[in-house]
Write a protein that holds these residues in place. Structure first.
Motif, PDB file in Angstrom:
ATOM      1  N   THR A 240      -0.669   9.360   3.047  1.00 38.45           N
ATOM      2  CA  THR A 240      -0.575  10.254   4.201  1.00 38.45           C
ATOM      3  C   THR A 240       0.835  10.388   4.760  1.00 38.45           C
ATOM      4  O   THR A 240       1.075  11.255   5.605  1.00 38.45           O
ATOM      5  CB  THR A 240      -1.520   9.800   5.336  1.00 38.45           C
ATOM      6  OG1 THR A 240      -1.067   8.530   5.845  1.00 38.45           O
ATOM      7  CG2 THR A 240      -2.946   9.685   4.844  1.00 38.45           C
ATOM      8  N   GLN A 241       1.779   9.571   4.312  1.00 41.76           N
ATOM      9  CA  GLN A 241       3.141   9.709   4.817  1.00 41.76           C
ATOM     10  C   GLN A 241       4.067  10.409   3.831  1.00 41.76           C
ATOM     11  O   GLN A 241       5.256  10.533   4.084  1.00 41.76           O
ATOM     12  CB  GLN A 241       3.720   8.355   5.242  1.00 41.76           C
ATOM     13  CG  GLN A 241       4.019   7.388   4.124  1.00 41.76           C
ATOM     14  CD  GLN A 241       4.395   6.011   4.669  1.00 41.76           C
ATOM     15  OE1 GLN A 241       3.545   5.291   5.206  1.00 41.76           O
ATOM     16  NE2 GLN A 241       5.650   5.634   4.545  1.00 41.76           N
TER      17      GLN A 241
ATOM     18  N   LYS B 192      -3.294   0.718  11.593  1.00 43.42           N
ATOM     19  CA  LYS B 192      -4.461   0.196  10.883  1.00 43.42           C
ATOM     20  C   LYS B 192      -4.176  -1.188  10.298  1.00 43.42           C
ATOM     21  O   LYS B 192      -5.007  -2.095  10.374  1.00 43.42           O
ATOM     22  CB  LYS B 192      -4.886   1.171   9.782  1.00 43.42           C
ATOM     23  CG  LYS B 192      -5.601   2.414  10.291  1.00 43.42           C
ATOM     24  CD  LYS B 192      -5.914   3.387   9.172  1.00 43.42           C
ATOM     25  CE  LYS B 192      -6.945   2.853   8.205  1.00 43.42           C
ATOM     26  NZ  LYS B 192      -8.291   2.666   8.813  1.00 43.42           N
ATOM     27  N   LEU B 193      -2.994  -1.362   9.710  1.00 42.69           N
ATOM     28  CA  LEU B 193      -2.648  -2.662   9.129  1.00 42.69           C
ATOM     29  C   LEU B 193      -2.550  -3.738  10.208  1.00 42.69           C
ATOM     30  O   LEU B 193      -2.940  -4.890   9.991  1.00 42.69           O
ATOM     31  CB  LEU B 193      -1.340  -2.556   8.351  1.00 42.69           C
ATOM     32  CG  LEU B 193      -1.438  -1.800   7.017  1.00 42.69           C
ATOM     33  CD1 LEU B 193      -0.050  -1.484   6.482  1.00 42.69           C
ATOM     34  CD2 LEU B 193      -2.241  -2.598   5.994  1.00 42.69           C
TER      35      LEU B 193
ATOM     36  N   VAL C 285      -8.548   1.892   2.835  1.00 49.76           N
ATOM     37  CA  VAL C 285      -7.771   2.233   4.030  1.00 49.76           C
ATOM     38  C   VAL C 285      -8.279   3.524   4.668  1.00 49.76           C
ATOM     39  O   VAL C 285      -8.359   3.641   5.900  1.00 49.76           O
ATOM     40  CB  VAL C 285      -6.280   2.358   3.672  1.00 49.76           C
ATOM     41  CG1 VAL C 285      -5.457   2.797   4.895  1.00 49.76           C
ATOM     42  CG2 VAL C 285      -5.755   1.029   3.134  1.00 49.76           C
ATOM     43  N   TYR C 286      -8.636   4.489   3.828  1.00 48.71           N
ATOM     44  CA  TYR C 286      -9.106   5.789   4.317  1.00 48.71           C
ATOM     45  C   TYR C 286     -10.482   6.077   3.720  1.00 48.71           C
ATOM     46  O   TYR C 286     -10.607   6.818   2.746  1.00 48.71           O
ATOM     47  CB  TYR C 286      -8.128   6.900   3.933  1.00 48.71           C
ATOM     48  CG  TYR C 286      -6.732   6.714   4.479  1.00 48.71           C
ATOM     49  CD1 TYR C 286      -6.475   6.775   5.846  1.00 48.71           C
ATOM     50  CD2 TYR C 286      -5.652   6.475   3.618  1.00 48.71           C
ATOM     51  CE1 TYR C 286      -5.203   6.599   6.350  1.00 48.71           C
ATOM     52  CE2 TYR C 286      -4.369   6.308   4.120  1.00 48.71           C
ATOM     53  CZ  TYR C 286      -4.157   6.360   5.475  1.00 48.71           C
ATOM     54  OH  TYR C 286      -2.881   6.189   5.972  1.00 48.71           O
TER      55      TYR C 286
ATOM     56  N   PHE D  11       0.859  -1.184   0.000  1.00 50.93           N
ATOM     57  CA  PHE D  11       0.000   0.000   0.000  1.00 50.93           C
ATOM     58  C   PHE D  11       0.891   1.228   0.000  1.00 50.93           C
ATOM     59  O   PHE D  11       1.641   1.454   0.949  1.00 50.93           O
ATOM     60  CB  PHE D  11      -0.915   0.007   1.232  1.00 50.93           C
ATOM     61  CG  PHE D  11      -1.824   1.205   1.298  1.00 50.93           C
ATOM     62  CD1 PHE D  11      -2.804   1.396   0.334  1.00 50.93           C
ATOM     63  CD2 PHE D  11      -1.688   2.136   2.318  1.00 50.93           C
ATOM     64  CE1 PHE D  11      -3.639   2.519   0.389  1.00 50.93           C
ATOM     65  CE2 PHE D  11      -2.520   3.248   2.379  1.00 50.93           C
ATOM     66  CZ  PHE D  11      -3.505   3.430   1.410  1.00 50.93           C
TER      67      PHE D  11
ATOM     68  N   THR E  45      -0.079   5.863  11.638  1.00 53.86           N
ATOM     69  CA  THR E  45      -1.513   5.607  11.477  1.00 53.86           C
ATOM     70  C   THR E  45      -1.754   4.389  10.589  1.00 53.86           C
ATOM     71  O   THR E  45      -2.532   3.493  10.933  1.00 53.86           O
ATOM     72  CB  THR E  45      -2.208   6.843  10.887  1.00 53.86           C
ATOM     73  OG1 THR E  45      -2.016   7.955  11.779  1.00 53.86           O
ATOM     74  CG2 THR E  45      -3.691   6.599  10.699  1.00 53.86           C
ATOM     75  N   VAL E  46      -1.068   4.330   9.443  1.00 52.61           N
ATOM     76  CA  VAL E  46      -1.324   3.205   8.545  1.00 52.61           C
ATOM     77  C   VAL E  46      -0.789   1.899   9.123  1.00 52.61           C
ATOM     78  O   VAL E  46      -1.399   0.837   8.948  1.00 52.61           O
ATOM     79  CB  VAL E  46      -0.757   3.476   7.136  1.00 52.61           C
ATOM     80  CG1 VAL E  46       0.742   3.220   7.049  1.00 52.61           C
ATOM     81  CG2 VAL E  46      -1.492   2.640   6.096  1.00 52.61           C
TER      82      VAL E  46
ATOM     83  N   GLY F 107       1.477   9.883   9.370  1.00 53.16           N
ATOM     84  CA  GLY F 107       0.897   9.024   8.340  1.00 53.16           C
ATOM     85  C   GLY F 107       1.372   7.592   8.445  1.00 53.16           C
ATOM     86  O   GLY F 107       0.592   6.646   8.299  1.00 53.16           O
TER      87      GLY F 107
ATOM     88  N   ASN G  69       1.189   4.558   0.794  1.00 54.26           N
ATOM     89  CA  ASN G  69       0.378   5.315   1.744  1.00 54.26           C
ATOM     90  C   ASN G  69       0.489   6.824   1.511  1.00 54.26           C
ATOM     91  O   ASN G  69       1.521   7.423   1.812  1.00 54.26           O
ATOM     92  CB  ASN G  69       0.845   4.965   3.166  1.00 54.26           C
ATOM     93  CG  ASN G  69       0.093   5.737   4.213  1.00 54.26           C
ATOM     94  OD1 ASN G  69      -1.091   6.028   4.042  1.00 54.26           O
ATOM     95  ND2 ASN G  69       0.772   6.072   5.293  1.00 54.26           N
TER      96      ASN G  69
END
Length: 280
Positions: free
Chosen positions: A62-63, A136-137, A100-101, A58, A132-133, A129, A60
């Motif tokens: 946000t990072q 979540k993972l 994811v979001y 993924f 957070t991911v 970011g 991501n």
């Protein structure tokens, strides 16, 4: 046979089946794809330590604090999937951004202290970011262990701090950096180096090794770091963002070698930003 799953619902159903079947130790290798031998070394470590292995791919958003960097990040899911299938991975989890979001997503994890220096200063929002991911993972996969490379040392310390602070039931496993024959740490960004820059890039590991050796043998730390920064410039690096000696766990600056320490660097060559670290 490896499955490719793209939704959290599918993933949780599969993991629930494993755990009901008695295969309870689930390993997670979070990646952004463009896989190389460094990633595969994490997969092999997970295979050795777990009953089942999930690799996530993924990229991501946000990072990334640079939209152009996000666009340029290499993507090669088909080739990555072939590599993972050959390693005997159980699931490749490759969700969409909206999976994811989803609409209305409004939560971010901030890890203070260890995230502040170095990468935190130069890449605002990156660690929020990333943390957070990763959280979540971990929740999506219900993993018991998660595997990270030590090349991203600060990231590893941020993840460890987050897991400890939030009482997450996941063991974080840091694995050795995998290097090319000339010492360059393997990275998905290396493919963006032209031939000359790639040849010069090996100077990062070489200069870091020389600097660490000087510090270990008693050279003044500030002087050794100054010398190392100058040698990186002479080796062809156009900008040295940092070459710092830090406490290995908390990443505070240190002026005496009386505790576990890490030498960390970020520098630009051929328009590509490289990072690396070694124990001192």
């Amino acid at each position: 046979m490896m499955q490719i799953l793209r939704t959290v619902a599918e993933l949780r159903t599969r993991v629930r089946g494993w755990k009901e079947d008695g295969r309870q130790v689930v390993g997670l290798v979070p990646t952004m794809g463009a896989l190389h031998e460094g990633h595969l070394s994490l997969v092999r470590a997970a295979k050795r330590g777990c009953d089942r292995v999930i690799v996530s791919i993924f990229v991501n958003p946000t990072q990334f604090n640079n939209e152009d960097d996000l666009k340029k990040y290499p993507r090669s899911e088909d080739a990555d999937a072939a590599l993972l299938a050959a390693e005997g991975v159980d699931i490749l989890f490759a969700p969409s951004v909206t999976e994811v979001y989803p609409p209305g997503f409004a939560s971010l994890i901030t890890v203070s202290g260890v995230s502040a220096p170095m990468e935190g200063e130069r890449r605002p929002g990156h660690f929020e970011g990333m943390a957070t991911v990763v959280a979540k993972l971990m929740g999506m996969t219900q993993a018991n262990r998660a595997y990270f490379g030590q090349k991203d040392w600060q990231q590893l310390q941020v993840v460890k701090r987050m897991v400890a602070d939030l009482n997450l039931a996941v063991e974080v496993v840091g694995c050795d950096t995998i290097r090319e024959a000339d010492g360059l740490a393997m990275s998905s960004r290396n493919v963006r180096l032209d031939a000359l820059s790639r040849a010069q890039a090996s100077g990062l590991a070489r200069v870091m090794g020389k600097t660490a050796a000087a510090i270990r043998t008693g050279t003044d730390i500030a002087a050794a770091l100054d010398q190392g920064r100058e040698e990186l410039r002479l080796a062809g690096f156009t900008e040295v963002e940092y070459l710092d000696l830090r406490d290995a766990a908390m990443l505070d600056p240190i002026t005496r070698l009386d505790q576990p320490a890490r030498l960390l660097a970020a520098a630009w060559i051929g328009g590509v930003r490289l990072i690396d670290n070694i124990a001192v």
